[in-house]
Design a protein around this motif. Structure first.
Motif, PDB file in Angstrom:
ATOM      1  N   ILE A 126       0.851  -1.184   0.000  1.00 50.67           N
ATOM      2  CA  ILE A 126       0.000   0.000   0.000  1.00 50.67           C
ATOM      3  C   ILE A 126       0.890   1.239   0.000  1.00 50.67           C
ATOM      4  O   ILE A 126       1.739   1.404   0.887  1.00 50.67           O
ATOM      5  N   VAL A 127       0.733   2.095  -1.006  1.00 50.23           N
ATOM      6  CA  VAL A 127       1.514   3.333  -1.095  1.00 50.23           C
ATOM      7  C   VAL A 127       0.548   4.515  -1.043  1.00 50.23           C
ATOM      8  O   VAL A 127      -0.627   4.391  -1.391  1.00 50.23           O
ATOM      9  N   SER A 128       1.047   5.669  -0.591  1.00 52.60           N
ATOM     10  CA  SER A 128       0.176   6.822  -0.402  1.00 52.60           C
ATOM     11  C   SER A 128       0.752   8.073  -1.039  1.00 52.60           C
ATOM     12  O   SER A 128       1.942   8.371  -0.893  1.00 52.60           O
ATOM     13  N   ALA A 129      -0.112   8.802  -1.735  1.00 52.41           N
ATOM     14  CA  ALA A 129       0.297  10.084  -2.308  1.00 52.41           C
ATOM     15  C   ALA A 129       0.664  11.072  -1.208  1.00 52.41           C
ATOM     16  O   ALA A 129       1.484  11.974  -1.413  1.00 52.41           O
ATOM     17  N   LYS A 130       0.102  10.899  -0.018  1.00 54.65           N
ATOM     18  CA  LYS A 130       0.421  11.779   1.105  1.00 54.65           C
ATOM     19  C   LYS A 130       1.875  11.645   1.535  1.00 54.65           C
ATOM     20  O   LYS A 130       2.423  12.526   2.201  1.00 54.65           O
ATOM     21  N   HIS A 131       2.478  10.522   1.158  1.00 57.29           N
ATOM     22  CA  HIS A 131       3.885  10.283   1.461  1.00 57.29           C
ATOM     23  C   HIS A 131       4.783  10.674   0.281  1.00 57.29           C
ATOM     24  O   HIS A 131       5.971  10.346   0.266  1.00 57.29           O
ATOM     25  N   GLY A 132       4.197  11.346  -0.703  1.00 60.27           N
ATOM     26  CA  GLY A 132       4.970  11.743  -1.877  1.00 60.27           C
ATOM     27  C   GLY A 132       5.025  10.703  -2.963  1.00 60.27           C
ATOM     28  O   GLY A 132       5.693  10.878  -3.976  1.00 60.27           O
ATOM     29  N   LEU A 133       4.299   9.600  -2.763  1.00 62.20           N
ATOM     30  CA  LEU A 133       4.306   8.504  -3.740  1.00 62.20           C
ATOM     31  C   LEU A 133       3.106   8.645  -4.664  1.00 62.20           C
ATOM     32  O   LEU A 133       2.183   7.832  -4.677  1.00 62.20           O
ATOM     33  N   TYR A 134       3.118   9.708  -5.465  1.00 62.64           N
ATOM     34  CA  TYR A 134       1.971   9.993  -6.326  1.00 62.64           C
ATOM     35  C   TYR A 134       2.219   9.609  -7.782  1.00 62.64           C
ATOM     36  O   TYR A 134       1.379   9.884  -8.646  1.00 62.64           O
ATOM     37  N   SER A 135       3.363   8.983  -8.082  1.00 62.13           N
ATOM     38  CA  SER A 135       3.631   8.517  -9.443  1.00 62.13           C
ATOM     39  C   SER A 135       4.550   7.312  -9.393  1.00 62.13           C
ATOM     40  O   SER A 135       5.142   6.995  -8.348  1.00 62.13           O
ATOM     41  N   THR A 136       4.678   6.650 -10.533  1.00 61.01           N
ATOM     42  CA  THR A 136       5.584   5.502 -10.601  1.00 61.01           C
ATOM     43  C   THR A 136       7.028   5.921 -10.378  1.00 61.01           C
ATOM     44  O   THR A 136       7.839   5.138  -9.875  1.00 61.01           O
ATOM     45  N   LYS A 180       9.520   4.017  -7.705  1.00 63.71           N
ATOM     46  CA  LYS A 180      10.827   3.462  -8.050  1.00 63.71           C
ATOM     47  C   LYS A 180      11.918   4.064  -7.172  1.00 63.71           C
ATOM     48  O   LYS A 180      12.847   3.371  -6.728  1.00 63.71           O
ATOM     49  N   ASP A 181      11.810   5.357  -6.902  1.00 66.48           N
ATOM     50  CA  ASP A 181      12.790   6.018  -6.055  1.00 66.48           C
ATOM     51  C   ASP A 181      12.758   5.444  -4.644  1.00 66.48           C
ATOM     52  O   ASP A 181      13.800   5.280  -3.995  1.00 66.48           O
ATOM     53  N   LEU A 182      11.560   5.129  -4.160  1.00 65.33           N
ATOM     54  CA  LEU A 182      11.419   4.512  -2.845  1.00 65.33           C
ATOM     55  C   LEU A 182      12.175   3.183  -2.786  1.00 65.33           C
ATOM     56  O   LEU A 182      12.845   2.878  -1.787  1.00 65.33           O
ATOM     57  N   ALA A 183      12.067   2.398  -3.862  1.00 64.41           N
ATOM     58  CA  ALA A 183      12.764   1.113  -3.902  1.00 64.41           C
ATOM     59  C   ALA A 183      14.275   1.320  -3.830  1.00 64.41           C
ATOM     60  O   ALA A 183      14.988   0.610  -3.111  1.00 64.41           O
ATOM     61  N   TYR A 184      14.787   2.307  -4.579  1.00 65.13           N
ATOM     62  CA  TYR A 184      16.214   2.625  -4.521  1.00 65.13           C
ATOM     63  C   TYR A 184      16.625   3.043  -3.111  1.00 65.13           C
ATOM     64  O   TYR A 184      17.649   2.596  -2.579  1.00 65.13           O
ATOM     65  N   GLU A 185      15.830   3.916  -2.491  1.00 73.51           N
ATOM     66  CA  GLU A 185      16.170   4.429  -1.164  1.00 73.51           C
ATOM     67  C   GLU A 185      16.126   3.339  -0.100  1.00 73.51           C
ATOM     68  O   GLU A 185      16.769   3.462   0.943  1.00 73.51           O
ATOM     69  N   ASN A 186      15.389   2.285  -0.365  1.00 70.14           N
ATOM     70  CA  ASN A 186      15.340   1.156   0.554  1.00 70.14           C
ATOM     71  C   ASN A 186      16.416   0.110   0.247  1.00 70.14           C
ATOM     72  O   ASN A 186      16.400  -0.986   0.809  1.00 70.14           O
ATOM     73  N   GLY A 241       7.882  -7.262   1.859  1.00 71.43           N
ATOM     74  CA  GLY A 241       7.134  -7.016   3.073  1.00 71.43           C
ATOM     75  C   GLY A 241       7.921  -6.242   4.111  1.00 71.43           C
ATOM     76  O   GLY A 241       7.451  -6.025   5.229  1.00 71.43           O
ATOM     77  N   GLN A 242       9.127  -5.798   3.734  1.00 70.52           N
ATOM     78  CA  GLN A 242       9.992  -5.074   4.673  1.00 70.52           C
ATOM     79  C   GLN A 242      10.303  -3.656   4.198  1.00 70.52           C
ATOM     80  O   GLN A 242      11.206  -3.018   4.715  1.00 70.52           O
ATOM     81  N   MET A 243       9.546  -3.171   3.221  1.00 68.24           N
ATOM     82  CA  MET A 243       9.783  -1.828   2.687  1.00 68.24           C
ATOM     83  C   MET A 243       9.532  -0.773   3.763  1.00 68.24           C
ATOM     84  O   MET A 243       8.493  -0.774   4.414  1.00 68.24           O
ATOM     85  N   ASP A 244      10.503   0.109   3.963  1.00 70.31           N
ATOM     86  CA  ASP A 244      10.396   1.161   4.973  1.00 70.31           C
ATOM     87  C   ASP A 244       9.809   2.409   4.331  1.00 70.31           C
ATOM     88  O   ASP A 244      10.488   3.140   3.616  1.00 70.31           O
ATOM     89  N   LEU A 245       8.519   2.667   4.589  1.00 67.77           N
ATOM     90  CA  LEU A 245       7.854   3.827   4.000  1.00 67.77           C
ATOM     91  C   LEU A 245       8.226   5.129   4.694  1.00 67.77           C
ATOM     92  O   LEU A 245       7.858   6.205   4.231  1.00 67.77           O
ATOM     93  N   LYS A 246       8.986   5.050   5.795  1.00 71.39           N
ATOM     94  CA  LYS A 246       9.428   6.262   6.474  1.00 71.39           C
ATOM     95  C   LYS A 246      10.330   7.105   5.585  1.00 71.39           C
ATOM     96  O   LYS A 246      10.364   8.320   5.687  1.00 71.39           O
ATOM     97  N   THR A 247      11.061   6.421   4.692  1.00 72.19           N
ATOM     98  CA  THR A 247      11.946   7.160   3.793  1.00 72.19           C
ATOM     99  C   THR A 247      11.146   8.068   2.879  1.00 72.19           C
ATOM    100  O   THR A 247      11.576   9.166   2.539  1.00 72.19           O
ATOM    101  N   ALA A 248       9.951   7.620   2.477  1.00 78.59           N
ATOM    102  CA  ALA A 248       9.097   8.454   1.626  1.00 78.59           C
ATOM    103  C   ALA A 248       8.589   9.664   2.397  1.00 78.59           C
ATOM    104  O   ALA A 248       8.551  10.788   1.875  1.00 78.59           O
ATOM    105  N   VAL A 249       8.214   9.451   3.661  1.00 80.13           N
ATOM    106  CA  VAL A 249       7.730  10.557   4.495  1.00 80.13           C
ATOM    107  C   VAL A 249       8.837  11.582   4.700  1.00 80.13           C
ATOM    108  O   VAL A 249       8.613  12.795   4.610  1.00 80.13           O
ATOM    109  N   GLN A 250      10.048  11.121   4.948  1.00 76.57           N
ATOM    110  CA  GLN A 250      11.187  12.019   5.158  1.00 76.57           C
ATOM    111  C   GLN A 250      11.481  12.828   3.913  1.00 76.57           C
ATOM    112  O   GLN A 250      11.798  14.014   3.979  1.00 76.57           O
TER     113      GLN A 250
END
Length: 352
Positions: free
Chosen positions: A249-259, A263-269, A337-346
């Motif tokens: 589950i991804v959220s636009a509120k976390h800045g994840l409003y596009s593909t 992808k950047d989230l995956a790199y940052e993780n 199942g271990q993706m850290d969504l905190k990086t997106a919030v930051q």
């Protein structure tokens, strides 16, 4: 004893399968094969992967690329071969594999469904693949749909599904085919995705349409389904999805409003190659209309989403683990199942 696995075709998918195999404690990578010496060949050597020549070994020698032998020698050393050749070539390779009756073969979704006795998705029909000589892992789009539909069907019962698919035009490194300034519809109804889905979930009534858009970063689905026992609220859907590690589950509120952000989230993780193995589901887009139809938007990493299923297929054909054990081993080894969504919030806070 570890299962000996080789990769026939070391390209975008082949390199990802190879790295995933190396992460499995119950598997051993024999090596990978290449038709022509290119940058992928040098990459394989740097990663410590034994390289085998599909045809002319002199081509590799001329470019100072050490090879371990021929593709036939590689197959002889293997228990399972993952065919990662370009679409359509896998069927041509079947005559080669026929010379090795004790070796299991796993084809990719670019091949026709009749290339292997069954098509495969770990969540949908793992047990059907147990002990098979060969299986075909369904395509990236079908893998994503299989996860979503199987999860919903188990929880609520799927009466019918309708899907509009926006496909990426090409992979990032593919300059040979790309729609630069147009959107191209698939001129057939339904698109092949519905037919492919029914190879692993034959009881599901589904219609799909698709188009190609000028992007290289992932596919996007607009997914609609009528459920036999509709949830009272979308929170019930979130609860069910939250139990499936292969859905994210991804959220636009976390800045994840596009593909691009996903992808950047995956790199940052720290995901290798920036891969998203999970099927992304946008939180803000899940909803139920007045007629009870459930809708949502999905994001699919075309180069990565089938990798977990390919690893599970190895265990299925060798009967080395049951479904639940295999999926958990795969998930754990690949960080699913271990993706850290905190990086997106930051990242959002930093931009603001």
């Amino acid at each position: 004893m570890k299962t000996r696995v080789s990769i026939n075709g070391y390209g975008n998918i082949g390199k990802r399968v190879a790295e995933a195999v190396k992460k499995q404690k119950d598997m051993e990578l024999v090596g990978a094969s290449k038709m022509n010496p290119d940058y992928h060949s040098h990459d394989a050597i740097k990663r410590g992967i034994s390289l085998y020549a599909i045809s002319n070994p002199d081509l590799f020698t001329e470019k100072n690329i050490d090879i371990a032998g021929s593709v036939e020698e590689m197959i002889k050393e293997s228990d399972v071969v993952i065919d990662c050749a370009p679409s359509g070539v896998g069927l041509m390779n079947s005559s080669l594999y026929a010379k090795h009756p004790n070796v299991k073969i796993i084809y990719q979704g670019g091949e026709a469904a009749n290339t292997a006795p069954i098509s495969f998705n770990a969540q949908a029909n793992y047990d059907d693949a147990l002990g098979r000589k060969s299986v075909r892992v369904v395509s990236c789009n079908t893998t994503a749909l299989s996860r979503i539909i199987k999860t919903l069907d188990d929880a609520f019962g799927v009466q019918k599904a309708r899907v509009a698919i926006v496909r990426r035009a090409a992979d990032p490194n593919d300059a040979s085919k790309f729609t630069l300034n147009a959107i191209t519809p698939t001129t057939v109804f339904p698109s092949h995705h519905a037919v492919d889905l029914n190879t692993v979930l034959p009881h599901i009534k589904i219609t799909t349409m698709s188009c190609v858009a000028p992007t290289t970063l992932m596919h996007v689905h607009m997914f609609f389904t009528t459920l036999r026992n509709p949830p009272k609220d979308v929170s019930d859907v979130f609860r069910v999805f939250g139990k499936n590690k292969r859905l994210l589950i991804v959220s636009a509120k976390h800045g994840l409003y596009s593909t691009g952000q996903i992808k950047d989230l995956a790199y940052e993780n720290g995901r290798q190659f920036g891969d998203l193995y999970e099927t992304g589901v946008w939180k803000e887009v899940i909803g139920i209309d007045s007629d009870g139809e459930l809708g949502m938007s999905l994001a699919i990493d075309q180069q990565a989403v089938t990798i977990p299923e390919t690893i599970d297929a190895i265990r299925a054909v060798t009967e080395s683990a049951d479904k639940e054990t295999s999926m958990e081993l795969t998930n754990s080894s690949l960080g699913i199942g271990q993706m850290d969504l905190k990086t997106a919030v930051q990242s959002v806070k930093q931009r603001n």
